[in-house]
Write an enzyme that holds these catalytic residues in place. Structure first.
Site, mmCIF file in Angstrom:
data_model
loop_
_atom_site.group_PDB
_atom_site.id
_atom_site.type_symbol
_atom_site.label_atom_id
_atom_site.label_comp_id
_atom_site.label_asym_id
_atom_site.label_seq_id
_atom_site.Cartn_x
_atom_site.Cartn_y
_atom_site.Cartn_z
ATOM 1 N N SER A 1 0.845 -1.195 0.000
ATOM 2 C CA SER A 1 0.000 0.000 0.000
ATOM 3 C C SER A 1 0.877 1.239 0.000
ATOM 4 C CB SER A 1 -0.956 0.005 1.196
ATOM 5 O OG SER A 1 -0.258 -0.209 2.415
ATOM 6 N N PHE B 1 11.762 15.388 11.076
ATOM 7 C CA PHE B 1 10.488 14.731 11.330
ATOM 8 C C PHE B 1 10.659 13.539 12.264
ATOM 9 C CE2 PHE B 1 6.948 11.851 9.955
ATOM 10 C CZ PHE B 1 5.915 12.636 10.455
ATOM 11 N N GLY C 1 -4.651 10.718 16.277
ATOM 12 C CA GLY C 1 -4.255 11.957 15.613
ATOM 13 C C GLY C 1 -3.399 12.829 16.497
ATOM 14 N N ASP C 2 -2.705 13.757 15.878
ATOM 15 C CA ASP C 2 -1.827 14.688 16.591
ATOM 16 C C ASP C 2 -2.524 16.032 16.762
ATOM 17 O OD1 ASP C 2 0.281 12.830 16.657
ATOM 18 O OD2 ASP C 2 0.844 13.366 14.599
ATOM 19 N N ALA D 1 -4.176 17.381 11.328
ATOM 20 C CA ALA D 1 -4.402 17.500 12.766
ATOM 21 C C ALA D 1 -5.622 18.358 13.044
ATOM 22 C CB ALA D 1 -3.161 18.111 13.436
#
Length: 274
Positions: A7, A207, A99-100, A43
């Protein structure tokens, strides 16, 4: 080498030029016959419409699409409405995440953990969606301990998730140990390793520091030594990531999920090497 599960991940483009570049990249990546393509969710829901638009484009191109669904800041009503929109469009797969929090965004919403979101999706939609969740071989950066992180992962699976995609990593032992611990906890679901091709050294290192993905010292120092020599960075990154993928697949990993950053070249180079 044949992959049982392959994917690709994309993010919603922000400009018409970005959308055109993503379409071109997708066309090239589709030649690899992926099982599905996922689309990230900003976000606090900041790219909800962009996610939906990109998902519908991918579906219109004849490919299975899996939107990311974040529960941070979301209400039961808002998530229910979004699930219905995806059902109405025939989308059958979702990547469910806590989520962030965006910068300056306070805690909010009716879902404290991804497991709560997974349970809600199952409650509302039955078995309509194949639910993917996130896994962290090197531990989620906000987890209190590896044991606590594993507990949260098991909770997501028992809440109704079907399979998992990992955060990217560069140490295959971290993945294999994580899968062993998951199996010992009684979870036999597919856990696909997430792979980050190396295209920009400074971006990757920055990152990784934020999301808790360890870049081994020897890789970090080599990347830094190349400075602005992009050709050397790409060649070294391709070799490192290709070797990682070979070790994972030879060790029994069920497939690969590539974080494409909306580009095709680096992901295709890795897949050609395995």
């Amino acid at each position: 080498m044949n992959l049982d599960h392959l994917s690709f991940e994309f993010f919603p483009p922000k400009t018409p030029e970005g959308a055109d570049k993503l379409r071109a990249a997708r066309r090239r990546l589709y030649a690899c016959a992926p099982e599905f393509c996922s689309v990230t969710f900003g976000a606090g829901g900041s790219t909800q419409e962009g996610t939906l638009d990109t998902v519908l484009e991918i579906a219109g191109e004849g490919m299975r699409a899996a939107p990311h669904l974040s529960c941070i800041g979301g209400s039961r009503d808002s998530v229910r409405a979004l699930l219905q929109r995806y059902r109405d469009q025939g989308i059958r797969r979702i990547v469910a995440l806590r989520g962030d929090l965006p910068s300056g965004y306070g805690l909010g919403g009716e879902f404290a953990h991804a497991a709560d979101l997974v349970a809600f999706i199952r409650e509302q939609t039955g078995d309509w969606f194949h639910i993917e969740v996130a896994a962290y071989p090197e531990m989620h950066p906000q987890a209190r301990s590896p044991a606590d992180d594993l507990k949260h992962f098991v909770a997501k699976m028992r809440a109704g998730a079907d399979s998992a995609i990992t955060q990217y990593f560069f140490n295959p032992d971290a993945y294999f140990r994580f899968v062993d611990e998951v199996r010992k906890a009684g979870i036999d679901a597919v856990v696909v390793p997430g792979i980050m091709p190396v295209t920009n050294a400074s971006q990757l290192l920055r990152f990784s520091d934020v999301c808790g993905a360890e870049v081994p010292r020897w890789i970090r120092l080599r990347l830094q030594s190349f400075g602005d020599d992009r050709a050397s960075i790409l060649e070294f990154g391709r070799d490192v990531v290709t070797q990682l993928c070979r070790k994972l697949l030879e060790g029994g990993a069920p497939g690969l999920h590539l974080y494409t950053l909306n580009q095709a070249d680096a992901s295709l180079a890795v897949l050609e090497g395995v």
